[in-house]
Write a protein that holds these residues in place. Structure first.
Motif, PDB file in Angstrom:
ATOM      1  N   GLU A  79       0.828  -1.202   0.000  1.00  0.00           N
ATOM      2  CA  GLU A  79       0.000   0.000   0.000  1.00  0.00           C
ATOM      3  C   GLU A  79       0.865   1.257   0.000  1.00  0.00           C
ATOM      4  OE1 GLU A  79      -2.893  -0.187   3.120  1.00  0.00           O
ATOM      5  OE2 GLU A  79      -3.958  -1.877   2.224  1.00  0.00           O
ATOM      6  N   ASP A  80       2.100   1.143   0.462  1.00  0.00           N
ATOM      7  CA  ASP A  80       3.016   2.287   0.426  1.00  0.00           C
ATOM      8  C   ASP A  80       3.269   2.736  -1.009  1.00  0.00           C
ATOM      9  OD1 ASP A  80       3.193   2.142   3.164  1.00  0.00           O
ATOM     10  OD2 ASP A  80       5.117   1.099   3.192  1.00  0.00           O
ATOM     11  N   ILE A  81       3.281   1.788  -1.948  1.00  0.00           N
ATOM     12  CA  ILE A  81       3.482   2.138  -3.356  1.00  0.00           C
ATOM     13  C   ILE A  81       2.312   2.976  -3.859  1.00  0.00           C
ATOM     14  CG2 ILE A  81       3.795   1.218  -5.686  1.00  0.00           C
ATOM     15  CD1 ILE A  81       6.147   0.700  -3.813  1.00  0.00           C
ATOM     16  N   TYR A  82       1.108   2.554  -3.521  1.00  0.00           N
ATOM     17  CA  TYR A  82      -0.075   3.343  -3.885  1.00  0.00           C
ATOM     18  C   TYR A  82       0.036   4.756  -3.311  1.00  0.00           C
ATOM     19  CZ  TYR A  82      -2.877  -0.593  -5.705  1.00  0.00           C
ATOM     20  OH  TYR A  82      -3.378  -1.633  -6.459  1.00  0.00           O
ATOM     21  N   GLU A  83       0.421   4.839  -2.050  1.00  0.00           N
ATOM     22  CA  GLU A  83       0.493   6.140  -1.386  1.00  0.00           C
ATOM     23  C   GLU A  83       1.542   7.045  -2.034  1.00  0.00           C
ATOM     24  OE1 GLU A  83      -1.429   7.464   0.745  1.00  0.00           O
ATOM     25  OE2 GLU A  83      -2.624   5.739   1.402  1.00  0.00           O
ATOM     26  N   GLN A  84       2.652   6.457  -2.453  1.00  0.00           N
ATOM     27  CA  GLN A  84       3.692   7.264  -3.090  1.00  0.00           C
ATOM     28  C   GLN A  84       3.194   7.906  -4.376  1.00  0.00           C
ATOM     29  OE1 GLN A  84       7.120   4.701  -3.617  1.00  0.00           O
ATOM     30  NE2 GLN A  84       7.182   4.177  -1.430  1.00  0.00           N
ATOM     31  N   TYR A  85       2.514   7.128  -5.205  1.00  0.00           N
ATOM     32  CA  TYR A  85       1.995   7.681  -6.448  1.00  0.00           C
ATOM     33  C   TYR A  85       0.822   8.636  -6.185  1.00  0.00           C
ATOM     34  CZ  TYR A  85       4.931   4.748  -9.403  1.00  0.00           C
ATOM     35  OH  TYR A  85       6.012   4.178 -10.048  1.00  0.00           O
ATOM     36  N   TRP A  86       0.038   8.339  -5.187  1.00  0.00           N
ATOM     37  CA  TRP A  86      -1.093   9.204  -4.844  1.00  0.00           C
ATOM     38  C   TRP A  86      -0.590  10.569  -4.372  1.00  0.00           C
ATOM     39  CZ3 TRP A  86      -6.042   9.501  -5.752  1.00  0.00           C
ATOM     40  CH2 TRP A  86      -6.882  10.250  -4.926  1.00  0.00           C
ATOM     41  N   THR A  87       0.456  10.579  -3.576  1.00  0.00           N
ATOM     42  CA  THR A  87       1.038  11.849  -3.107  1.00  0.00           C
ATOM     43  C   THR A  87       1.562  12.657  -4.292  1.00  0.00           C
ATOM     44  OG1 THR A  87       1.626  10.878  -0.979  1.00  0.00           O
ATOM     45  CG2 THR A  87       2.784  12.890  -1.620  1.00  0.00           C
ATOM     46  N   LYS A  88       2.199  12.001  -5.231  1.00  0.00           N
ATOM     47  CA  LYS A  88       2.706  12.688  -6.429  1.00  0.00           C
ATOM     48  C   LYS A  88       1.546  13.273  -7.235  1.00  0.00           C
ATOM     49  CE  LYS A  88       5.775  10.688  -9.024  1.00  0.00           C
ATOM     50  NZ  LYS A  88       6.486   9.620  -9.792  1.00  0.00           N
ATOM     51  N   LEU A  89       0.453  12.537  -7.311  1.00  0.00           N
ATOM     52  CA  LEU A  89      -0.700  12.976  -8.094  1.00  0.00           C
ATOM     53  C   LEU A  89      -1.414  14.161  -7.462  1.00  0.00           C
ATOM     54  CD1 LEU A  89      -2.714  12.445 -10.459  1.00  0.00           C
ATOM     55  CD2 LEU A  89      -3.978  10.973  -8.868  1.00  0.00           C
ATOM     56  N   THR A  90      -1.638  14.098  -6.162  1.00  0.00           N
ATOM     57  CA  THR A  90      -2.488  15.087  -5.496  1.00  0.00           C
ATOM     58  C   THR A  90      -1.742  16.317  -4.975  1.00  0.00           C
ATOM     59  OG1 THR A  90      -2.301  13.850  -3.410  1.00  0.00           O
ATOM     60  CG2 THR A  90      -4.195  13.361  -4.829  1.00  0.00           C
ATOM     61  N   SER A  91      -0.431  16.249  -4.868  1.00  0.00           N
ATOM     62  CA  SER A  91       0.328  17.398  -4.374  1.00  0.00           C
ATOM     63  C   SER A  91       0.693  18.336  -5.525  1.00  0.00           C
ATOM     64  CB  SER A  91       1.595  16.940  -3.670  1.00  0.00           C
ATOM     65  OG  SER A  91       2.439  16.240  -4.566  1.00  0.00           O
ATOM     66  N   GLY A  92       0.824  19.586  -5.187  1.00  0.00           N
ATOM     67  CA  GLY A  92       1.269  20.541  -6.202  1.00  0.00           C
ATOM     68  C   GLY A  92       0.178  20.933  -7.179  1.00  0.00           C
TER      69      GLY A  92
END
Length: 361
Positions: free
Chosen positions: A348-361
């Motif tokens: 699930e950490d992999i999902y979170e890493q990509y999700w953070t990239k998507l939703t930030s900025g």
């Protein structure tokens, strides 16, 4: 997923329910419950919309037990409080399907004694041996639903049929659509559109979903689980990714709002009832579960909360109009394409890493 029911409305008065004539009487439970050292009280930890006062009063009147209810608005909040030692006073809790799995792994749940249940055979077959809890060993299903798209049919003339509609109509939908603020739901829907599983553990597939979402992001008004409802009613939005219960409730206020379950498949969720290992009143816990398993109660919950009941006998008591509502009770051909979101451990950490990239900025 964790906040999906946050804004649902409570069940209206159920005090007029007739709870006899179903092969048992709640009054019979009273004598058994009095064998408990805390027989006169039961504490629940549940979603806010499941604490209708009249429902609690009905149970109390029939069993003689006082009901105390504390509420939460996400599975994570519930689990955190429980693990911090604040769950020891509760005899009943309401985790969602994937959270049941996590709680079992953490050895927090009591195994259900099926001999103490009345009406378990009323459940629809698919809920008698669910993937998240085989043979309902630790949980009893309370209600279920799907995830899909709600759209304004006055503005969108061609109904969405699948998730790819968002990409194909990105210009028309620019800043007038929202996606859920939920990594597993949004990534899962995109994975499903690409032909993969909601529960993929292939990082290359997760990256593909991320790249697709990155293309769509400029057109998304927000990643939101709650606020979209007022916005779509006001006309500021024309489409929202949402949970079926929310969609059905909102569409009652504006019949031009239509709900669709994408044809390639979506997520299927269930809320459950469990007994924690630390439950202080086991008799009261079983009395509560047997109360909820009654067909009349199940039917009322389905009607008032706009959720699908897993109780076959309760379903049979619903008005035909509700039984035939395919948004509430989708056909088997659609359900077969849906997946339950399951825990993926450290992946699930992999999902979170990509999700953070998507939703930030």
């Amino acid at each position: 997923m964790t906040n999906r029911r946050k804004i649902l409305q409570g069940i209206t008065a159920l005090s007029s329910l007739s709870l006899t004539g179903c092969g048992w009487k709640l009054g019979d439970v009273r004598a058994n419950a009095k064998s408990s050292s805390q027989r006169d009280q039961i504490s629940l930890y549940t979603w806010a919309q499941y604490t209708d006062k009249q429902l609690l009063k009905t149970f109390s009147a029939q069993t003689g037990m006082k009901v105390l209810a504390d509420t939460y608005d996400s599975n994570d909040v519930m689990l955190a409080k429980f693990q911090a030692g604040g769950g020891g006073t509760y005899s009943i809790m309401y985790p969602s399907d994937y959270m049941v799995q996590k709680m079992v792994e953490k050895d927090l749940l009591a195994e259900i004694n099926r001999d103490r249940l009345i009406g378990l055979d009323n459940l629809l077959p698919r809920f008698q041996n669910p993937s998240y809890d085989p043979n309902n060993r630790y949980s009893i299903p309370f209600n279920w639903g799907t995830t899909g798209l709600l759209y304004n049919s006055e503005i969108i003339k061609n109904a969405p049929e699948d998730w790819d509609y968002l990409w194909q109509n990105q210009t028309q939908l620019h800043k007038r659509m929202t996606l859920l603020n939920d990594v597993r739901e949004v990534m899962g829907a995109t994975l499903r559109m690409l032909g993969y599983s909601y529960n993929s553990k292939d990082e290359n597939q997760i990256k593909q979903a991320y790249e697709k979402l990155k293309v769509l992001k400029p057109a998304i008004a927000a990643f939101d689980t709650d606020a979209w409802q007022n916005q779509i009613l006001a006309g500021d939005l024309v489409l929202a990714m949402c949970y079926s219960a929310d969609a059905i409730r909102v569409s009652k206020e504006n019949p031009h709002l239509k709900y669709v379950i994408p044809r390639s498949g979506s997520s299927l969720w269930t809320d459950t009832i469990i007994i924690p290992k630390t439950a202080p009143n086991l008799d009261g816990a079983y009395a509560w579960i047997n109360f909820i398993l009654q067909p009349e109660v199940a039917a009322q919950v389905s009607q008032r909360l706009s959720v699908a009941t897993p109780n076959r006998s309760g379903f049979e008591q619903l008005p035909k109009q509700i039984q035939n509502n395919t948004n509430l009770f989708p056909p088997e051909s659609i359900v077969e394409k849906c997946e339950r979101i399951t825990p993926l451990g450290k992946f699930e950490d992999i999902y979170e890493q990509y999700w953070t990239k998507l939703t930030s900025g």
